[in-house]
Design a protein around this motif. Structure first.
Motif, short mmCIF file in Angstrom:
data_model
loop_
_atom_site.label_atom_id
_atom_site.label_comp_id
_atom_site.label_asym_id
_atom_site.label_seq_id
_atom_site.Cartn_x
_atom_site.Cartn_y
_atom_site.Cartn_z
N ASN A 43 0.87 -1.24 -0.03
CA ASN A 43 -0.36 -0.11 -0.14
C ASN A 43 0.85 1.23 0.00
O ASN A 43 1.82 1.37 0.82
N ILE A 44 0.47 2.04 -0.94
CA ILE A 44 1.14 3.42 -0.99
C ILE A 44 -0.01 4.52 -0.90
O ILE A 44 -0.69 4.79 -1.90
N GLY A 45 -0.08 5.06 0.39
CA GLY A 45 -1.00 6.04 0.32
C GLY A 45 -2.45 5.41 0.00
O GLY A 45 -2.90 4.46 0.64
N SER A 46 -3.17 5.66 -0.86
CA SER A 46 -4.63 5.01 -0.90
C SER A 46 -4.53 4.09 -2.08
O SER A 46 -5.45 3.48 -2.39
N LEU A 47 -3.38 3.71 -2.58
CA LEU A 47 -3.32 3.02 -3.79
C LEU A 47 -2.41 1.70 -3.35
O LEU A 47 -1.65 1.78 -2.36
#
Length: 395
Positions: free
Chosen positions: A114-118
């Motif tokens: 997970n990278i932020g909301s992605l």
């Protein structure tokens, strides 16, 4: 070398099984038996054919690991066939073949970051991949593949290698491989693959758009290699036209770099209609491929395996239906056109028809039967028929 590879694979499986949570893993398999026959130039003095039986046994294993999931699937195939010419006599030398195949079809570790909301989805190992057409590249590959979804589209990219696959189950179009009869695993031609795709699902009025750019760098040094690196750029779209009527269309530019460079195009388009009648589907599809287009995966288009995805115009009308809950039937009638030289137009080569019927007796057991014929129209084609019955048991 073969024993070393098998030992390494078994060791890895045992290690993963030992460190996995015992109560969390899933295990299953399938037994598959089929009997088939086929023949060429029927109703002529040159009639000859093959009668064969195939036994398949496969197992799959899935277990959670730190940060992701490990999935494994492997199998063994035994094919026994008897080739004959007509009329049969006791003293004619007929051809018997015994082919053993051992294959690791799936060895994938899937995890997300997970990278932020992605959420980036990773697949590492051996697993199936396909281009957007399913006609150019459609096979297993040893690779790292990453997908990153955005609000309107998804970007996917990866890199892999084909030279550790089994050539008995993964062939490259236009490259013959010498497979000894007593060998159960033969390494496929080696290519470094660089794969990328952008997909925009249901972007406008339910329409989905795709774009692929795929590169396969030749790493073969054998005499049978064609020494060509292959590049493909594809765009496509599919979606509804009106309720119950859907379309698909794609166009690919292919370039084979190396000696005798080849440049060609592939176009594919079709319509599918879903009437409210016995879960049926009526579809029409057309495929156009120029003579100098070289696909990557060797995917036969005809029931006799003689026509691949190059130098062909195919017009196909198909129908499928599910008359009752446990039965499924589908049939297709196709016209195949080809050109005989660089300047001539496409001419009708053969008519093909096939029928498949499947009976899902229980949830884990099914029976199926299939048959197909090739009716020659030109001198470059010969008649052919095939029929088979098959039983599958899952556990």
């Amino acid at each position: 070398m073969k024993k070393r590879v098998i030992s390494i694979v078994i060791t890895i499986i045992l290690i993963f099984a030992a460190v996995s949570p015992v109560a969390a893993f899933d295990l299953g398999g399938q037994l598959d038996t089929s009997i088939s026959m086929g023949g060429r130039q029927w109703f002529t003095d040159n009639f000859g054919g093959v009668i064969g039986a195939t036994e398949r046994a496969s197992v799959w294993f899935r277990t959670p690991l730190p940060f992701g999931t490990l999935s494994l699937e492997g199998g063994w195939n035994l094919n026994v066939s008897y080739g004959f010419v007509w009329p049969l006599t006791l003293f004619d030398a007929q051809v018997f073949n015994f082919l053993n195949t051992l294959d690791l079809r799936l060895a994938k570790y899937n995890f997300a970051i997970n990278i932020g909301s992605l959420a980036m989805d990773f697949n590492v190992g051996r697993f199936p991949l396909s281009d957007s057409t399913g006609l150019i590249f459609n096979q297993n590959i040893d690779a790292l593949y990453v997908s990153l979804p955005f609000s309107l589209f998804t970007v996917s990219a990866g890199a892999g290698y084909t030279g550790l696959l089994n050539a008995k189950t993964s062939g490259v179009y236009g490259i013959p491989v010498d497979i000894p009869a007593d060998s159960f695993y033969v390494f496929a031609p080696g290519y470094v693959a660089v794969l990328s795709r952008i997909t925009a699902p249901s972007l406008i009025a339910g329409q989905t758009f795709d774009a692929d750019v795929n590169l396969f760098i030749n790493c073969n040094t054998t005499e049978s290699s064609d020494s060509r690196t292959r590049f493909y750029a594809t765009v496509g779209a599919h979606g509804p036209i009106i309720p119950l009527l859907y379309y698909n269309a794609s166009f690919c530019f292919g370039y084979a770099m190396g000696p005798e460079q080849k440049l060609g195009v592939l176009g594919n388009a079709g319509l599918s209609f879903y009437p409210n009648f016995l879960s049926s589907t009526i579809s029409f599809n057309t495929l156009f491929v120029t003579k100098d287009f070289l696909p990557f995966t060797d995917i036969p288009l005809s029931v006799d395996g003689m026509i691949g995805c190059s130098n062909v115009l195919k017009l196909a009308l198909a129908f499928s239906m599910k008359p009752v809950d446990k039965w499924l039937a589908n049939t297709e009638v196709s016209l195949f056109y080809s050109s005989v030289d660089e300047v001539s137009s496409f001419v009708l080569n053969e008519l093909q028809a096939n029928l498949n019927v499947k009976f899902q007796w229980f949830s884990d057991f099914c029976l199926s039967a299939s048959g197909g014929v090739v009716i020659p129209v030109s001198d470059t084609s010969v008649s052919f028929f095939t029929a088979s019955v098959r039983a599958q048991l899952s556990f």
